[in-house]
Design an enzyme around this catalytic site. Sequence first.
Site, PDB file in Angstrom:
ATOM      1  N   ILE A   1       0.983  -1.348  -0.014  1.00 47.87           N
ATOM      2  CA  ILE A   1       0.002   0.135  -0.060  1.00 47.87           C
ATOM      3  C   ILE A   1       0.908   1.199   0.042  1.00 47.87           C
ATOM      4  O   ILE A   1       0.443   2.238  -0.458  1.00 47.87           O
ATOM      5  CB  ILE A   1      -0.818   0.056   1.101  1.00 47.87           C
ATOM      6  CG1 ILE A   1      -1.926  -1.106   1.079  1.00 47.87           C
ATOM      7  CG2 ILE A   1      -1.710   1.192   1.309  1.00 47.87           C
ATOM      8  CD1 ILE A   1      -2.766  -1.408   2.393  1.00 47.87           C
TER       9      ILE A   1
ATOM     10  N   SER B   1      -6.599   0.407  10.819  1.00 48.40           N
ATOM     11  CA  SER B   1      -7.223  -0.755  10.446  1.00 48.40           C
ATOM     12  C   SER B   1      -8.395  -0.873  11.383  1.00 48.40           C
ATOM     13  O   SER B   1      -8.774  -0.167  12.569  1.00 48.40           O
ATOM     14  CB  SER B   1      -6.640  -2.051  10.899  1.00 48.40           C
ATOM     15  OG  SER B   1      -7.295  -3.299  10.907  1.00 48.40           O
TER      16      SER B   1
ATOM     17  N   LYS C   1      -3.433  -0.578  16.838  1.00 47.04           N
ATOM     18  CA  LYS C   1      -4.227   0.227  16.037  1.00 47.04           C
ATOM     19  C   LYS C   1      -5.041   1.182  16.930  1.00 47.04           C
ATOM     20  O   LYS C   1      -5.498   2.221  16.524  1.00 47.04           O
ATOM     21  CB  LYS C   1      -4.931  -0.470  14.690  1.00 47.04           C
ATOM     22  CG  LYS C   1      -3.904  -1.008  13.777  1.00 47.04           C
ATOM     23  CD  LYS C   1      -2.978   0.086  12.926  1.00 47.04           C
ATOM     24  CE  LYS C   1      -2.078  -0.665  12.122  1.00 47.04           C
ATOM     25  NZ  LYS C   1      -1.288   0.550  11.366  1.00 47.04           N
TER      26      LYS C   1
END
Length: 243
Positions: free
Chosen positions: A13, A140, A167
């Site tokens: 990504i 996420s 996260k």
Amino acid sequence: MKTALLTGANKGIGFETARQLLQHGYYVYLGSRDRQRGQQAADQLRAEGYPHVEPVQLDVTDSASIAAAREAVGRQTTVLDVLVNNAGISGGYPQPALATPLSTFRNVFATNVFGAIEVTQVFSDLLWQSPAPRIVNVSSGLGSLTLQNDPCWRFYTVKGAVYPPSKTALNAYTVALAYELRDTPFKVNLVCPGYVDTDFTDHLGDSSVAEGAARVTKAVLLGPDGPTGQFFGQEAGSDLNPW
């Protein structure tokens, strides 16, 4: 020309986000823990016709590496318009709450939380020089306590004691940072790229790398009326539609 620094950008990504920002006319500093892989990634982008990319050796778990990266970028520019904290590790699964070693917690949090915080702090002086600075922290849906407690969510059974909480912590830091910068031109947001087909997901994801990176890129390109302190992404049910 606007400038952007991305961490963990030599593949997946991060690499595709770098490509998309180059397509939008940015000069990209491509952060990579491994110097050689970063150089190879930059060379590939240049071969594709994007000359405005520079590899930067950057290990987000190493304070000396972060400082050296800041010095390297600072030799080339006095302004940083965009910071994308993309570097992240899962720590491996399964992650049972009662049996996962503390060393795994420390390693994952060092990259996913403390690394993002330190990079943000060290590069903040360059960001302050931009008329419209953007910070995008790649998160996420697994870090959402709301989703983790929703039996109807498709990933409800995907539990882990390390990666999801890392996260969650990044989300909380981002909200605090956005609030601190609320009366400035900064836009600080979180993006879940989705369940993306990369090495990170063992190529089991149902979103392409281009689709996942596009969600990150959209947060970078926010205008002055765009949101700040928000969490957006496919798994949050918004897929950036409010923007």
